[in-house]
Design an enzyme around this catalytic site. Structure first.
Site, PDB file in Angstrom:
ATOM      1  N   ASP A 180      17.188  25.505   4.334  1.00 18.59           N
ATOM      2  CA  ASP A 180      17.405  25.693   2.895  1.00 18.59           C
ATOM      3  C   ASP A 180      17.695  24.390   2.156  1.00 18.59           C
ATOM      4  O   ASP A 180      18.213  24.402   1.048  1.00 18.59           O
ATOM      5  CB  ASP A 180      18.539  26.702   2.660  1.00 18.59           C
ATOM      6  CG  ASP A 180      19.830  26.247   3.315  1.00 18.59           C
ATOM      7  OD1 ASP A 180      19.802  25.262   4.093  1.00 18.59           O
ATOM      8  OD2 ASP A 180      20.866  26.878   3.049  1.00 18.59           O
ATOM      9  N   ASP A 226       7.205  -4.867   2.155  1.00 14.31           N
ATOM     10  CA  ASP A 226       6.419  -4.325   1.041  1.00 14.31           C
ATOM     11  C   ASP A 226       7.276  -3.223   0.434  1.00 14.31           C
ATOM     12  O   ASP A 226       7.413  -2.145   1.027  1.00 14.31           O
ATOM     13  CB  ASP A 226       5.083  -3.793   1.575  1.00 14.31           C
ATOM     14  CG  ASP A 226       4.170  -3.242   0.473  1.00 14.31           C
ATOM     15  OD1 ASP A 226       4.666  -2.970  -0.647  1.00 14.31           O
ATOM     16  OD2 ASP A 226       2.967  -3.070   0.748  1.00 14.31           O
ATOM     17  N   HIS A 271      -8.264  -4.580   4.103  1.00 14.60           N
ATOM     18  CA  HIS A 271      -8.062  -3.737   2.908  1.00 14.60           C
ATOM     19  C   HIS A 271      -8.565  -4.524   1.699  1.00 14.60           C
ATOM     20  O   HIS A 271      -8.843  -5.717   1.805  1.00 14.60           O
ATOM     21  CB  HIS A 271      -6.588  -3.355   2.753  1.00 14.60           C
ATOM     22  CG  HIS A 271      -5.634  -4.513   2.686  1.00 14.60           C
ATOM     23  ND1 HIS A 271      -5.434  -5.259   1.553  1.00 14.60           N
ATOM     24  CD2 HIS A 271      -4.827  -5.063   3.641  1.00 14.60           C
ATOM     25  CE1 HIS A 271      -4.527  -6.197   1.794  1.00 14.60           C
ATOM     26  NE2 HIS A 271      -4.155  -6.117   3.065  1.00 14.60           N
ATOM     27  N   HIS A 287      -4.981  -2.522  -6.552  1.00 13.89           N
ATOM     28  CA  HIS A 287      -5.049  -1.134  -7.040  1.00 13.89           C
ATOM     29  C   HIS A 287      -4.312  -1.073  -8.366  1.00 13.89           C
ATOM     30  O   HIS A 287      -3.483  -1.933  -8.671  1.00 13.89           O
ATOM     31  CB  HIS A 287      -4.454  -0.151  -6.017  1.00 13.89           C
ATOM     32  CG  HIS A 287      -3.048  -0.460  -5.580  1.00 13.89           C
ATOM     33  ND1 HIS A 287      -1.946  -0.126  -6.331  1.00 13.89           N
ATOM     34  CD2 HIS A 287      -2.565  -1.087  -4.481  1.00 13.89           C
ATOM     35  CE1 HIS A 287      -0.853  -0.531  -5.704  1.00 13.89           C
ATOM     36  NE2 HIS A 287      -1.197  -1.134  -4.580  1.00 13.89           N
ATOM     37  N   TYR A 322      -4.079 -10.390   9.019  1.00 14.98           N
ATOM     38  CA  TYR A 322      -3.350  -9.691  10.073  1.00 14.98           C
ATOM     39  C   TYR A 322      -4.058  -9.993  11.395  1.00 14.98           C
ATOM     40  O   TYR A 322      -5.228  -9.623  11.562  1.00 14.98           O
ATOM     41  CB  TYR A 322      -3.362  -8.175   9.823  1.00 14.98           C
ATOM     42  CG  TYR A 322      -2.999  -7.830   8.383  1.00 14.98           C
ATOM     43  CD1 TYR A 322      -1.687  -7.576   8.015  1.00 14.98           C
ATOM     44  CD2 TYR A 322      -3.989  -7.806   7.386  1.00 14.98           C
ATOM     45  CE1 TYR A 322      -1.362  -7.293   6.692  1.00 14.98           C
ATOM     46  CE2 TYR A 322      -3.670  -7.535   6.061  1.00 14.98           C
ATOM     47  CZ  TYR A 322      -2.352  -7.271   5.711  1.00 14.98           C
ATOM     48  OH  TYR A 322      -2.042  -7.000   4.406  1.00 14.98           O
TER      49      TYR A 322
HETATM   50  N1  GLY Z   1       2.816  -0.442  -1.072  1.00  9.21           N
HETATM   51  C1  GLY Z   1       1.528   0.014  -0.748  1.00  9.21           C
HETATM   52  C2  GLY Z   1       0.513  -0.889  -1.278  1.00  9.21           C
HETATM   53  O1  GLY Z   1       0.766  -2.050  -1.450  1.00  9.21           O
HETATM   54  O2  GLY Z   1      -0.562  -0.496  -1.616  1.00  9.21           O
HETATM   55 MN    MN Z   2       0.062  -2.351  -3.423  1.00 14.37          MN
HETATM   56 MN    MN Z   3       2.702  -2.825  -1.608  1.00 10.32          MN
END
Ligand code: GLY
Ligand code: MN
Ligand code: MN
Length: 435
Positions: free
Chosen positions: A37, A258, A348, A352, A386
């Site tokens: 709960d 981060d 990556h 964003h 990395y």
């Molecule tokens: N904190 C996730 C990113 O940097 O996209």
């Molecule tokens: Mn980010």
């Molecule tokens: Mn980030």
């Protein structure tokens, strides 16, 4: 703070994008059970917050352009002294109507009786499906009720249109009030990273740095982290979204943090990587300087009229060139870029959108073309390198080194502004802060 007037303006802007004879249905996020709960701390849907600032669960907002009796209608929990004693105060419909400058507000328990009537005869319903299955089902039932009703002679209802896309376009360009809040989120987060740098010592644990960071967030008036803080020592930082944060921090390793706070519903997102013992080794410094050069090259690209992919290209060029100079990649730089050889180390993309969500809303491409930056957009720039600890193709001295550097950038009329420069990223500045 976002004013009542600004919220009303956002609702007006959304309604001006809607078809004639339409209705938008916006549901509050559902509560989520943590165990038995106890619930997770409640997080309102960012679209609901954007349109109202209302932070309670069990609420539904309707926007009905040109409705004579009022365009903005809220259903919310009624006042209930017993439940309020246990779970916290509720605004209640009467106060909600006044405080949120709405046209009408009703108890959520009456929604079954009222909402279907408001759907009747509408040609389009704007709605974000797929976020709350129970509410999706409920809405279909209400629609069926008015469209399948043989007694009703109203026009059949109605085409469902994705609401998210319209809201994303509005949310992508930040207002002056939003920028002020994001500046504050950035300042608090930058100070928190400085605190972690000053605190860091070999032998501490990753979660202790997390605690320092989050302590700073909350003593500064932020709600907390905008996403789970990432604190990765040594090779843990090779895991891009590492959130275990349980390992001991070893002298001679780097630590990657981060972390960004959420301040009045707006997020910051900062990454810094620094030496646990306060001094970069020669190999760490070499990798760090490539990432920093890539980050600066990308930031320098940003200004109105430039396309979204330019910054990414800039980082790929600097990183590939740097890896070749260090002997980590071998071959012709242009050829290596064409082959995507950097992806083994930089997997990556660079950026964003940032706003109420850390990975904020907004299309990156329009008609398959990269979007052009406009003043008022806010984004991260976050390249990284990395090198996996078990990568047998590189010299031992590089293995397990991971560096990411991330800042939050506002596109301005004149070019750009880095909101997160309150935390150092030059190696000598980091070392002197840690000393
Ligand atoms: N904190 C996730 C990113 O940097 O996209
Ligand atoms: Mn980010
Ligand atoms: Mn980030």
């Amino acid at each position: 703070m976002i004013s009542k007037k600004e919220y009303a303006g956002r609702r007006k802007d959304l309604m001006s994008m809607m078809a004639d004879n339409s209705i938008a249905v916006i549901a509050a996020a559902p509560e989520k059970v943590r165990s038995k709960d106890t619930l997770y701390p409640y997080k309102q849907s960012t679209n609901f917050s954007y349109l109202s600032g209302f932070s309670e669960p069990c609420a539904v907002m309707l926007l009905i352009p040109n409705r004579q009796q009022g365009e903005c209608v809220l259903f919310c929990r009624d006042k209930d002294p017993l439940r309020e004693t246990w779970d916290g105060l509720r605004l209640g419909p009467i106060e909600a109507k006044r405080a949120l400058a709405l046209d009408d507000a009703f108890p959520i328990d009456d929604i079954d009786d009222i909402l279907p009537g408001l759907l009747e005869g509408k040609s389009h319903i704007y709605y974000s499906a797929g976020k709350d299955k129970a509410f999706d089902k409920q809405l279909i039932q209400w629609v069926d009720e008015v469209t399948l009703d043989k007694e009703s002679d109203s026009e059949p209802c109605c085409e469902q249109v994705d609401l998210d896309h319209l809201l994303a376009e509005l949310r992508l360009i930040k207002s002056a009030a939003e920028i002020k809040l994001m500046r504050k989120a950035a300042d608090i987060s930058a100070e928190a990273h400085c605190r972690a740098m000053r605190f860091c010592q070999p032998g501490q644990y990753e979660y202790q740095l997390q605690a320092e960071i989050e302590h700073q967030f909350m003593t500064s008036g932020a709600t907390g982290p905008a996403y789970t803080s990432i604190v990765g020592g040594g090779k843990n930082a090779c895991i891009l979204h590492y959130i275990e944060n349980q390992s001991a921090l070893k002298s001679g390793d780097l630590v990657l943090i981060d972390a960004g706070c959420e301040y009045q519903n707006y997020a910051a997102d900062i990454t810094r990587t620094f030496p646990i013992n306060g001094k970069f080794s020669t190999a760490q410094a070499a990798i760090y300087d490539v990432v920093l050069a890539a980050q600066k090259a990308a930031i320098n690209c940003i200004s109105p009229g430039v396309t979204y992919d330019q910054a990414n290209k800039a980082t790929i060029e600097v990183i590939t060139q740097g890896l070749v100079e260090l002997g980590i990649l071998t071959g012709d730089v242009d050829q290596l870029i064409a082959e995507g050889a950097y992806r083994e180390f930089y997997m990556h993309s660079v950026s964003h959108w940032l706003g109420m969500d850390v990975h904020d809303v907004g299309d990156y491409k329009i008609n398959n073309q990269w979007r052009v930056y406009e003043a008022g957009m806010l984004l991260t720039i976050e390249p990284g390198i990395y090198i996996a600890a078990d990568n047998q193709n590189v010299d031992k001295k590089w293995r397990g080194i991971a560096v990411r550097i991330e800042d939050d950038i506002l596109v301005t009329k004149a070019g750009r502004e880095v909101l997160t420069d309150g935390v150092p990223k030059q190696r000598d500045q980091i070392e002197s802060l840690m000393a």
